[in-house]
Design a protein around this motif. Structure first.
Motif, PDB file in Angstrom:
ATOM      1  N   MET A  75      28.376  48.950  36.954  1.00 41.82           N
ATOM      2  CA  MET A  75      28.512  49.689  38.203  1.00 41.82           C
ATOM      3  C   MET A  75      27.427  50.750  38.254  1.00 41.82           C
ATOM      4  O   MET A  75      27.025  51.285  37.229  1.00 41.82           O
ATOM      5  CB  MET A  75      29.880  50.364  38.319  1.00 41.82           C
ATOM      6  N   LYS A  76      26.990  51.038  39.463  1.00 45.07           N
ATOM      7  CA  LYS A  76      25.949  52.034  39.672  1.00 45.07           C
ATOM      8  C   LYS A  76      26.561  53.289  40.288  1.00 45.07           C
ATOM      9  O   LYS A  76      27.301  53.208  41.271  1.00 45.07           O
ATOM     10  CB  LYS A  76      24.884  51.464  40.613  1.00 45.07           C
ATOM     11  N   ALA A 100      29.444  48.119  42.819  1.00 46.59           N
ATOM     12  CA  ALA A 100      29.441  47.000  41.886  1.00 46.59           C
ATOM     13  C   ALA A 100      28.818  45.783  42.564  1.00 46.59           C
ATOM     14  O   ALA A 100      28.971  45.610  43.772  1.00 46.59           O
ATOM     15  CB  ALA A 100      30.873  46.686  41.445  1.00 46.59           C
ATOM     16  N   PRO A 101      28.129  44.932  41.808  1.00 44.14           N
ATOM     17  CA  PRO A 101      27.499  43.758  42.397  1.00 44.14           C
ATOM     18  C   PRO A 101      28.477  42.638  42.747  1.00 44.14           C
ATOM     19  O   PRO A 101      28.150  41.741  43.502  1.00 44.14           O
ATOM     20  CB  PRO A 101      26.521  43.303  41.315  1.00 44.14           C
ATOM     21  N   PHE A 123      39.620  57.261  36.249  1.00 44.45           N
ATOM     22  CA  PHE A 123      40.498  56.430  37.070  1.00 44.45           C
ATOM     23  C   PHE A 123      39.710  56.071  38.321  1.00 44.45           C
ATOM     24  O   PHE A 123      39.383  56.939  39.130  1.00 44.45           O
ATOM     25  CB  PHE A 123      41.787  57.174  37.429  1.00 44.45           C
ATOM     26  N   LEU A 124      39.359  54.794  38.467  1.00 43.14           N
ATOM     27  CA  LEU A 124      38.569  54.315  39.591  1.00 43.14           C
ATOM     28  C   LEU A 124      39.457  53.598  40.593  1.00 43.14           C
ATOM     29  O   LEU A 124      40.349  52.839  40.204  1.00 43.14           O
ATOM     30  CB  LEU A 124      37.481  53.356  39.105  1.00 43.14           C
ATOM     31  N   VAL A 125      39.184  53.816  41.880  1.00 44.62           N
ATOM     32  CA  VAL A 125      39.942  53.186  42.955  1.00 44.62           C
ATOM     33  C   VAL A 125      38.959  52.503  43.897  1.00 44.62           C
ATOM     34  O   VAL A 125      37.989  53.128  44.342  1.00 44.62           O
ATOM     35  CB  VAL A 125      40.769  54.230  43.738  1.00 44.62           C
ATOM     36  N   ALA A 126      39.204  51.231  44.205  1.00 44.44           N
ATOM     37  CA  ALA A 126      38.371  50.520  45.172  1.00 44.44           C
ATOM     38  C   ALA A 126      38.583  51.147  46.546  1.00 44.44           C
ATOM     39  O   ALA A 126      39.719  51.402  46.949  1.00 44.44           O
ATOM     40  CB  ALA A 126      38.733  49.039  45.201  1.00 44.44           C
ATOM     41  N   THR A 127      37.498  51.396  47.262  1.00 44.39           N
ATOM     42  CA  THR A 127      37.607  52.059  48.563  1.00 44.39           C
ATOM     43  C   THR A 127      37.257  51.146  49.721  1.00 44.39           C
ATOM     44  O   THR A 127      37.227  51.596  50.867  1.00 44.39           O
ATOM     45  CB  THR A 127      36.696  53.305  48.615  1.00 44.39           C
ATOM     46  N   ARG A 132      33.957  46.420  46.009  1.00 47.65           N
ATOM     47  CA  ARG A 132      32.632  46.621  45.431  1.00 47.65           C
ATOM     48  C   ARG A 132      32.217  48.089  45.458  1.00 47.65           C
ATOM     49  O   ARG A 132      31.179  48.438  44.915  1.00 47.65           O
ATOM     50  CB  ARG A 132      31.594  45.787  46.183  1.00 47.65           C
ATOM     51  N   THR A 133      32.999  48.921  46.115  1.00 47.70           N
ATOM     52  CA  THR A 133      32.744  50.367  46.138  1.00 47.70           C
ATOM     53  C   THR A 133      33.961  51.059  45.540  1.00 47.70           C
ATOM     54  O   THR A 133      35.091  50.768  45.930  1.00 47.70           O
ATOM     55  CB  THR A 133      32.492  50.868  47.577  1.00 47.70           C
TER      56      THR A 133
END
Length: 141
Positions: A75-76, A100-101, A123-127, A132-133
């Motif tokens: 991820m960037k 993310a690609p 803690f990451l949440v898809a937005t 991909r974000t």
């Protein structure tokens, strides 16, 4: 006739859960074969100094290896932004946006790693619908 109230429903539910839990046997854990290496327990970052804006801002535009239960991808880090209720430019309260690609998980706690960057859990949440974000909120007030 007894009147059904919110309090009686909540009380009955709590009692039912307590009674059910008493009669449940503990789950059995299968023994690992002799010589097998047991799976490592997930690690979480406890060092508060790793959660500072300047640390992440220095890596804006960089790619990280993000890993967690059954998942590993690149991820960037694309943005480091202010939180609405925090002081502008706060070192301890901010949001991170990653891209993310390919589609990833909905959400979860993951380890971020890259060279010259101590592994840090977020803690990451898809937005977005494409997953991909991702966004992480750091709020160490």
């Amino acid at each position: 006739m007894t009147e059904l109230t919110r309090r009686t429903v909540l009380g009955a539910t709590a009692t039912g859960v307590a009674v059910a839990a008493v009669g449940v046997p503990a789950p059995r854990v299968a023994a690992a074969p002799l010589g097998a290496v047991p799976a490592a327990a997930p690690r979480f970052t406890a060092n508060r100094k790793l959660y500072r804006r300047k640390r992440f801002k220095a890596h804006r535009g960089s790619r990280f290896t993000v890993s967690g239960p059954g998942m590993r991808m690149r991820m960037k880090l694309v943005k480091v932004t202010n939180l609405p209720a925090a002081e502008k430019g706060s070192e301890r309260s901010f949001a991170l946006t990653f891209t993310a690609p390919r589609p990833g998980p909905d959400q979860g706690t993951f380890q971020l790693r890259r060279r010259r960057f101590k592994a840090t859990s977020l803690f990451l949440v898809a937005t977005d619908d494409t997953r991909r974000t991702y966004r992480a909120v750091v709020n160490n007030r």
